[in-house]
Scaffold this active site. Structure first.
Site, PDB file in Angstrom:
ATOM      1  N   GLU A 120     -26.675 -57.818   0.648  1.00 25.52           N
ATOM      2  CA  GLU A 120     -26.350 -58.555   1.895  1.00 25.52           C
ATOM      3  C   GLU A 120     -27.599 -58.997   2.642  1.00 25.52           C
ATOM      4  OE1 GLU A 120     -22.870 -59.266   1.276  1.00 25.52           O
ATOM      5  OE2 GLU A 120     -23.847 -60.053   3.042  1.00 25.52           O
TER       6      GLU A 120
HETATM    7  C1  LIG Z   1     -25.336 -53.052  -6.503  1.00 26.30           C
HETATM    8  C2  LIG Z   1     -25.574 -54.466  -6.070  1.00 26.30           C
HETATM    9  C3  LIG Z   1     -24.494 -55.229  -5.641  1.00 26.30           C
HETATM   10  C4  LIG Z   1     -24.678 -56.559  -5.287  1.00 26.30           C
HETATM   11  N1  LIG Z   1     -23.591 -57.336  -4.947  1.00 26.30           N
HETATM   12  C5  LIG Z   1     -23.746 -58.684  -4.815  1.00 26.30           C
HETATM   13  C6  LIG Z   1     -22.617 -59.553  -4.687  1.00 26.30           C
HETATM   14  O1  LIG Z   1     -21.456 -59.102  -4.633  1.00 26.30           O
HETATM   15  N2  LIG Z   1     -22.830 -60.892  -4.641  1.00 26.30           N
HETATM   16  C7  LIG Z   1     -24.072 -61.433  -4.690  1.00 26.30           C
HETATM   17  O2  LIG Z   1     -24.190 -62.657  -4.643  1.00 26.30           O
HETATM   18  N3  LIG Z   1     -25.184 -60.641  -4.798  1.00 26.30           N
HETATM   19  C8  LIG Z   1     -25.033 -59.286  -4.873  1.00 26.30           C
HETATM   20  N4  LIG Z   1     -26.133 -58.474  -5.008  1.00 26.30           N
HETATM   21  C9  LIG Z   1     -27.459 -59.076  -5.020  1.00 26.30           C
HETATM   22  C10 LIG Z   1     -28.254 -58.758  -3.768  1.00 26.30           C
HETATM   23  O3  LIG Z   1     -27.743 -59.438  -2.666  1.00 26.30           O
HETATM   24  C11 LIG Z   1     -29.722 -59.102  -4.100  1.00 26.30           C
HETATM   25  O4  LIG Z   1     -30.187 -58.083  -4.966  1.00 26.30           O
HETATM   26  C12 LIG Z   1     -30.582 -59.195  -2.850  1.00 26.30           C
HETATM   27  O5  LIG Z   1     -30.238 -60.325  -2.107  1.00 26.30           O
HETATM   28  C13 LIG Z   1     -32.070 -59.278  -3.189  1.00 26.30           C
HETATM   29  O6  LIG Z   1     -32.326 -60.246  -4.163  1.00 26.30           O
HETATM   30  P1  LIG Z   1     -33.193 -59.850  -5.457  1.00 26.30           P
HETATM   31  O7  LIG Z   1     -32.574 -58.654  -6.059  1.00 26.30           O
HETATM   32  O8  LIG Z   1     -33.342 -61.054  -6.307  1.00 26.30           O
HETATM   33  O9  LIG Z   1     -34.586 -59.417  -4.879  1.00 26.30           O
HETATM   34  P2  LIG Z   1     -35.788 -60.404  -4.484  1.00 26.30           P
HETATM   35  O10 LIG Z   1     -35.274 -61.535  -3.677  1.00 26.30           O
HETATM   36  O11 LIG Z   1     -36.596 -60.713  -5.687  1.00 26.30           O
HETATM   37  O12 LIG Z   1     -36.619 -59.473  -3.497  1.00 26.30           O
HETATM   38  C14 LIG Z   1     -37.570 -58.498  -3.950  1.00 26.30           C
HETATM   39  C15 LIG Z   1     -38.364 -58.015  -2.740  1.00 26.30           C
HETATM   40  O13 LIG Z   1     -39.083 -59.114  -2.164  1.00 26.30           O
HETATM   41  C16 LIG Z   1     -38.722 -59.272  -0.802  1.00 26.30           C
HETATM   42  N5  LIG Z   1     -38.686 -60.697  -0.479  1.00 26.30           N
HETATM   43  C17 LIG Z   1     -38.089 -61.690  -1.174  1.00 26.30           C
HETATM   44  N6  LIG Z   1     -38.257 -62.869  -0.531  1.00 26.30           N
HETATM   45  C18 LIG Z   1     -38.969 -62.615   0.572  1.00 26.30           C
HETATM   46  C19 LIG Z   1     -39.469 -63.409   1.645  1.00 26.30           C
HETATM   47  N7  LIG Z   1     -39.229 -64.723   1.728  1.00 26.30           N
HETATM   48  N8  LIG Z   1     -40.194 -62.809   2.602  1.00 26.30           N
HETATM   49  C20 LIG Z   1     -40.419 -61.479   2.553  1.00 26.30           C
HETATM   50  N9  LIG Z   1     -39.968 -60.667   1.588  1.00 26.30           N
HETATM   51  C21 LIG Z   1     -39.254 -61.237   0.610  1.00 26.30           C
HETATM   52  C22 LIG Z   1     -37.378 -58.597  -0.641  1.00 26.30           C
HETATM   53  O14 LIG Z   1     -37.130 -58.152   0.690  1.00 26.30           O
HETATM   54  C23 LIG Z   1     -37.477 -57.448  -1.632  1.00 26.30           C
HETATM   55  O15 LIG Z   1     -38.107 -56.354  -1.043  1.00 26.30           O
HETATM   56  C24 LIG Z   1     -25.976 -57.126  -5.323  1.00 26.30           C
HETATM   57  C25 LIG Z   1     -27.067 -56.336  -5.722  1.00 26.30           C
HETATM   58  C26 LIG Z   1     -26.870 -55.036  -6.102  1.00 26.30           C
HETATM   59  C27 LIG Z   1     -28.059 -54.232  -6.573  1.00 26.30           C
END
Ligand SMILES: Cc1cc2nc3c(=O)[nH]c(=O)nc-3n(C[C@H](O)[C@H](O)[C@H](O)COP(=O)(O)OP(=O)(O)OC[C@H]3O[C@@H](n4cnc5c(N)ncnc54)[C@H](O)[C@@H]3O)c2cc1C
Length: 569
Positions: free
Chosen positions: A428
């Site tokens: 989220e």
């Molecule tokens: C169990 C689980 C359930 C989920 N359920 C859903 C779902 O139902 N639907 C859905 O669509 N998604 C879902 N997600 C996905 C979840 O919303 C994403 O994992 C989350 O938004 C982070 O994206 P990412 O994993 O690609 O991490 P990344 O975006 O790669 O982030 C990695 C790190 O970099 C930081 N970061 C990234 N961009 C920036 C920035 N611009 N400035 C500063 N810091 C930054 C982040 O804060 C984080 O610490 C789920 C994930 C999990 C693990």
């Protein structure tokens, strides 16, 4: 120890701290009378204690699995879900015209907190459906609303949210899923989505996916994203789920925790979908769902913290390790164990009350249409999400510590709370992204909402000067320090703000938490357990705002003075 929903605590916070009566005084929510509220809290408490809490461990031990394309859910989940749906718990706040109860979000927030404490993995399912109901209520055509909302509200069908793709996580604008017009008003949706919570379930009659995708020739980035509704089974005019759509679960993730919640990789292969809202305005529509879900995820953290605390307290009362200042009883008598338990309880109260104040503001915005209330809810949402989940992680890890070695042993269940709650700080919108929202978009009003909130903190401190002179001074002083830091933020470039965003949010949570503790202590009449707990929070936890604000105001230069190579890259 089995989880017990803290019904009396909710009743106190709603009645004496966050002002549910103001919500009930509006025409829109006049049906949420004290009797109705009590019945809702009691009923939800019974469901959580008797039906959902017993599913917590089986979900961990027997994760959801994919078998020949079917998502087989954990033992007892089908029956647990049925009890949620049949009790009307999915749709507490859904519009009455489609079969919902139309009650305040404040009440569904309290219920979501309890259900998360009882069984987080299963609770995620109705939480996402609630968000989808809200998004469709606001943005879908009359036809879609008539076809889908009654089924979602009844809990016969569930909703999912499909944003994330391998290359598009926090950067949603990088998504590539395509939607081609079919020429008959429908679209063919093609692409892969990952991490989709409750992407499917063997007990669900139909699953409705809300999918972000791009139309042909859409602008790049978030300005070119549209929202589509893609059902697993295409319904006929009577809302009977018909033939299978071209969407399937490819695999389920193996996770640190939350094993009972199937997290799916979804393949959309020319699946039939309907646009929801305007072309290229999908982010706005999805934000309706996400704001609802953000508050919901905040109280997931609080609910798990509550369960972890209850278990740790029971263990500490039972476990004996030498004499304590209170005699030969349990380790709860040792000063350091008491420090942990008192701190956990104080954190839970503060995070819960912040989330419920956010919900009250959202309800007042809905009921009155006044922009001030809506802006206040928007300001508090990232704090409620990030802080509720930080407290979830912190309290769950303290819960392990209180257990000593037994905390590290899976059978006690203390470790499961820690594993399960960890992801709430990630999904989220990560907590870092929430904090950036606070210092960016939520300060774009020049600080209007912030100043109003700080004035209220200072008014509470003034009101407490008689009963708690020492605490009142500390809260007032902290509010002034936060005012200075907020003014500083408003003068800085975004990179400086972002570098300090997380500690800034933390300081806000500390100050608001202190105010709410003071309000509870005053409501109690100036002495008693709530006053003692307020003292613990204000003396031991509020002072953290000083170091948090120092970090918030440090700017970004020192961080970038370290090159990638200096970091060891
Ligand atoms: C169990 C689980 C359930 C989920 N359920 C859903 C779902 O139902 N639907 C859905 O669509 N998604 C879902 N997600 C996905 C979840 O919303 C994403 O994992 C989350 O938004 C982070 O994206 P990412 O994993 O690609 O991490 P990344 O975006 O790669 O982030 C990695 C790190 O970099 C930081 N970061 C990234 N961009 C920036 C920035 N611009 N400035 C500063 N810091 C930054 C982040 O804060 C984080 O610490 C789920 C994930 C999990 C693990």
């Amino acid at each position: 120890m089995a989880y017990r929903a803290p019904v009396a605590e909710f009743q106190f916070i709603l009645d004496h701290v966050v002002g549910l009566d103001e919500v009930v005084a509006t025409d829109r929510f006049s049906e949420a009378t004290p009797d109705v509220t009590r019945a809702i809290l009691d009923g939800a408490g019974r469901l959580c204690d008797d039906v959902l809490a017993p599913l917590q461990r089986p979900g961990d031990l027997h994760p959801a699995r994919l078998e020949n394309g079917v998502v087989r859910t954990s033992p007892g989940y089908a029956e647990g879900y049925r009890a949620i749906a049949e009790g009307g718990w999915v749709a507490l706040s859904a519009p009455a015209e489609h079969g919902g109860m139309g009650l305040p979000t404040t009440l569904s927030t309290a219920v979501n907190d309890m259900m998360s404490g009882a069984c987080l993995s299963l609770q995620l399912n109705p939480l996402l459906t609630q968000g989808q109901i809200e998004a469709l209520s606001h943005h879908a055509s009359d036809e879609i609303r008539a076809l889908y909302l009654p089924k979602l509200i009844a809990g016969d069908w569930s909703g999912t949210m499909n944003l994330t793709e391998p290359q598009a996580g926090s950067d949603v604008g990088a998504l590539k899923t395509r939607a081609m017009p079919n020429g008959d008003g429908t679209y063919a949706v093609t692409g892969q989505k990952i991490y989709i919570t409750w992407g499917d379930a063997d007990f669900m009659e139909n699953v409705v996916h809300l999918v972000l995708a791009r139309l042909p020739d859409a602008p790049a980035g978030t300005r070119g994203i549209s929202l589509f509704l893609v059902p697993r089974n295409l319904p006929d005019a009577e809302s009977r789920p018909g033939v299978a759509n071209r969407v399937k679960v490819v695999s389920l993730e193996h996770k640190l925790g939350l094993h009972g919640s199937p997290t799916a990789v979804m393949d959309f292969d020319g699946a039939t979908g309907w646009m929801v809202g305007e072309p290229n305005k999908g982010m706005a529509a999805m934000f309706t769902m996400m704001n609802n879900a953000r508050l919901g995820v905040g109280v997931q953290g609080v609910g798990v913290a509550e369960a972890a605390f209850q278990q740790a307290l029971a263990y500490a009362a039972d476990r004996r390790q030498g004499p304590t200042p209170l005699g030969d009883g349990g380790i709860v008598g040792h000063a350091d164990v008491r420090r942990m338990l008192a701190g956990m309880k104080a954190e839970i109260f503060a995070a819960r009350a912040i989330a419920l104040s956010c919900a009250v503001a959202a309800d007042m915005g809905t009921a009155t249409g006044e922009a001030d209330w809506t802006a206040r809810a928007a300001f508090l949402t990232p704090i409620a999400k990030a802080w509720g989940t930080e407290v979830g992680m912190e309290v769950a890890q303290q819960g392990v510590q209180v257990h000593g070695g037994m905390g590290f042993i899976e059978e006690t269940g203390a470790a499961q709370y820690l594993r399960d709650v960890r992801v709430t700080a990630i999904y989220e919108g990560t907590n870092g992204i929430q904090a950036m929202d606070l210092v960016g978009r939520k300060l774009a009003d020049g600080g209007d909402v912030a100043w109003r909130l700080l004035e209220e903190v200072e008014q509470t401190a003034e009101a407490a000067r008689g009963a708690f002179p020492d605490l009142a001074v500390e809260v007032w002083t902290a509010a002034e320090a936060l005012r200075d830091a907020t003014e500083w933020m408003l003068t800085r470039e975004m990179t400086d703000r972002f570098a300090g965003a997380v500690p800034f949010l933390r300081a806000w949570a500390r100050v608001l938490g202190a105010q709410l503790h003071l309000a509870a202590a005053l409501a109690e009449g100036g002495s008693g357990p709530r006053s003692a707990l307020a003292r613990v929070f204000i003396r031991r936890l509020l002072p953290e705002h000083v170091s948090a604000l120092a970090a918030a105001r440090a700017g970004a230069d020192d961080l970038y003075a370290l090159s990638d190579a200096d970091l060891g890259a």
